[in-house]
Design an enzyme around this catalytic site. Structure first.
Site, PDB file in Angstrom:
ATOM      1  N   LYS A  49       0.877  -1.187   0.067  1.00  0.00           N
ATOM      2  CA  LYS A  49       0.279   0.112   0.009  1.00  0.00           C
ATOM      3  C   LYS A  49       0.950   1.155  -0.006  1.00  0.00           C
ATOM      4  O   LYS A  49       0.236   2.428  -0.525  1.00  0.00           O
ATOM      5  CB  LYS A  49      -0.962  -0.094   1.299  1.00  0.00           C
ATOM      6  CG  LYS A  49      -1.876  -1.257   1.077  1.00  0.00           C
ATOM      7  CD  LYS A  49      -3.309  -0.798   1.234  1.00  0.00           C
ATOM      8  CE  LYS A  49      -4.104  -2.022   0.982  1.00  0.00           C
ATOM      9  NZ  LYS A  49      -3.561  -3.360   1.011  1.00  0.00           N
TER      10      LYS A  49
HETATM   11  C1  LIG Z   1      -4.308  -4.599   0.641  1.00  0.00           C
HETATM   12  C2  LIG Z   1      -3.484  -5.815   0.167  1.00  0.00           C
HETATM   13  C3  LIG Z   1      -3.615  -6.879  -0.665  1.00  0.00           C
HETATM   14  C4  LIG Z   1      -5.010  -6.859  -1.721  1.00  0.00           C
HETATM   15  O1  LIG Z   1      -4.792  -5.987  -2.575  1.00  0.00           O
HETATM   16  P1  LIG Z   1      -6.124  -5.137  -3.352  1.00  0.00           P
HETATM   17  O2  LIG Z   1      -5.300  -4.035  -4.142  1.00  0.00           O
HETATM   18  O3  LIG Z   1      -7.049  -4.829  -2.297  1.00  0.00           O
HETATM   19  O4  LIG Z   1      -6.591  -6.446  -4.304  1.00  0.00           O
HETATM   20  C5  LIG Z   1      -2.924  -8.002  -0.698  1.00  0.00           C
HETATM   21  N1  LIG Z   1      -1.740  -7.901   0.187  1.00  0.00           N
HETATM   22  C6  LIG Z   1      -1.505  -7.047   1.069  1.00  0.00           C
HETATM   23  C7  LIG Z   1      -0.346  -7.334   1.892  1.00  0.00           C
HETATM   24  C8  LIG Z   1      -2.403  -5.900   1.178  1.00  0.00           C
HETATM   25  O5  LIG Z   1      -2.004  -4.877   2.030  1.00  0.00           O
END
Ligand SMILES: *Cc1c(COP(=O)(O)O)cnc(C)c1O
Length: 496
Positions: free
Chosen positions: A113
């Site tokens: 993120k």
């Molecule tokens: C948010 C997140 C995901 C999922 O990503 P999306 O964009 O919501 O599909 C997968 N792995 C981690 C560690 C995340 O923080």
């Protein structure tokens, strides 16, 4: 360069600029903003393969954010992808047993993120300036753990912004709580609420919808905004790393220019995999997009049957950031395969709201051929971590392991000689206990930080700064409020 405007997935009308779409987040009709036309990369892979992450990110983002000047966009990129990342490569590739992990966890909160939330604050403040907004921007977020910290780290110290994060008291992991309550920066605020995540989220929605409060705050020079994952200011920066991964493979001579690759993405909200799809749309040679789910396998069922059905038990797994039953970003794909028909898309989304499900047409399913969906059970995920560690010494986090396990299923289902890139979405240090338990259940008896040391030892990896920092950091944020006290504390914070 050709101007790209954005429109809603739920109605037609004149387009708005990228900076307006970033400021608004969500369209007034509840739809998501999509580019009215897909741009195309205007550099060759050979040219891109010689660029740094920052240079390449500019080449991708400039195609979508056409109302930003070169100087504005480069300045956002420089401020986002800097020494806060622990490697100059920003998103390195690690070749491990037949596939490349695209490590998206080298940012300040050691999860992917950061790739979007490090730049969003700069895109937002630049957008505000470009549109004559003089108010300070106040970000309000409810978090069940991960997003809160990544948003705090992104907005900390960014002039013209304030961020207030609410989390359920006792409802996040001890490490996640420590990460948030030790956050530095005068413009950051973290408040625990006596309630669960849904109550925190509803509270935030109510504050967003409170017109009187909005007016009162506007008089003081503030306006609310959200750092939600549906904002194009989060989606588009994610397109860059897929193009970068391809360019790096070309640079290393692992693929010939134009040779197609497959991409595997552990998925929750469908944002990260949609970014890979956009990368393909703008010209990155990507063949299959492999969508990996955990036991909350709504998306697997959708790809298998054409029906999206959220009416099912919500399962808590060891990959909590993928525990999602409504993948909001999927709406952008539905709109696309419905022939960019806003009315048809809106009808599906209305069915999702009223009955929790919808079924797409056979013509729409035809257009999903580039996607392959599958899922990994808890046992398969743990097994994937243990096996890869024992065979190679490489340690994956639980989310990445879901991707790796689904990659194995894909390989046995679909013959393909393509090079494969697996999006690695978190550092194993972010989910230390689950990772260590997968390797050996006896580890469960140990304390959190003992496990951190042990992971560092057996994996021969340095403990990330993000973890070292919280070990001894001071607790800065101590507010705990009742659910019905959320509005009061927002007013109090903003009058300090
Ligand atoms: C948010 C997140 C995901 C999922 O990503 P999306 O964009 O919501 O599909 C997968 N792995 C981690 C560690 C995340 O923080």
């Amino acid at each position: 360069m050709e101007e790209i405007l954005f429109k809603s997935t739920r109605s037609d009308g004149a387009g708005i600029t990228a900076s307006e779409a970033i400021l608004k987040g969500l369209a007034d009709d509840g739809g998501l903003f999509v580019p009215m036309k897909m741009p195309c990369l205007d550099k060759t892979m050979d040219e891109l393969s010689k660029m740094t992450y920052q240079e390449l990110a500019y080449e991708v983002m400039k195609l979508f954010f056409t109302d930003f000047t070169e100087e504005e966009l480069k300045s956002c990129i420089e401020r986002a992808y800097d020494e806060k990342f622990d490697t100059e490569e920003i998103a390195p590739l690690a070749e491990v047993e037949g596939a490349y992990f695209l490590e998206l966890f080298h940012g300040p909160t050691i999860a992917f993120k950061d790739m979007a939330l490090q730049i969003l604050p700069h895109l937002l403040t630049t957008s505000a300036k470009k549109n004559g907004v003089t108010n300070d921007i106040v970000i309000l977020t409810a978090t069940s753990g991960d997003t809160g910290k990544a948003a705090l780290a992104g907005f900390a110290g960014v002039e013209g912004t304030h961020i207030i994060v609410f989390y359920p008291h006792g409802g996040v992991s001890p490490i996640q709580e420590r990460q948030m309550v030790t956050q530095k920066g005068d413009n950051t605020h973290v408040v625990a609420i006596e309630g669960n995540f849904d109550e925190a989220q509803t509270g935030v929605k109510n504050i967003f919808g409170d017109k009187e409060l909005a007016k009162e705050l506007a008089d003081k020079g503030y306006q609310f905004s959200s750092a939600n994952s549906i904002n194009i200011g989060r989606l588009i920066p994610q397109v860059a790393y897929y193009v970068y991964a391809y360019a790096k493979l070309v640079a290393a001579g692992k693929v010939g220019e134009g040779e197609k690759i497959n991409v595997v993405v552990p998925t929750g909200n469908f944002g990260n995999i949609l970014a890979a799809y956009y990368a393909k749309c703008i010209g990155a040679p990507i063949d299959k997009l492999v969508c990996a789910s955990n036991e909350n396998k709504v998306l697997f069922d959708f790809f298998a049957s054409g029906e999206y059905d959220r009416n099912r038990e919500f399962i808590l797994t060891s990959s909590p950031s993928m525990d999602i039953l409504i993948s909001s970003n999927l709406e952008r794909l539905i709109y696309k395969i419905a022939g960019e028909d806003a009315e048809a898309n809106k009808a599906f989304m209305d069915q999702l709201t009223s009955g929790g499900k919808y079924e797409i047409t056979p013509e729409m399913r035809e257009q999903l051929k580039d996607f392959y969906g599958n899922f990994a059970t808890e046992e398969e995920t743990a097994d994937a971590i243990k096996r890869l560690y024992e065979e190679t010494g490489y340690i994956m986090d639980t989310h990445t392991a879901v991707g790796r396990r689904v990659f194995e299923k894909f390989k046995s289902d679909v013959p393909s000689d393509n090079v494969t890139v697996i999006a690695s979405t978190a550092s194993p240090f972010k989910f230390t206990r689950s990772v260590m338990n997968a390797i050996d259940p006896a580890y469960d008896a140990k304390g959190d930080f003992e496990l951190v040391d042990e992971l560092s030892r057996i994996g021969n990896i340095k403990i990330p700064k993000a973890i070292e920092e919280i070990r001894n950091a001071d607790i800065i944020h101590k507010d705990v409020v009742e659910v019905n006290g959320m509005k009061d504390i927002v007013e109090k914070i903003l009058s300090e």
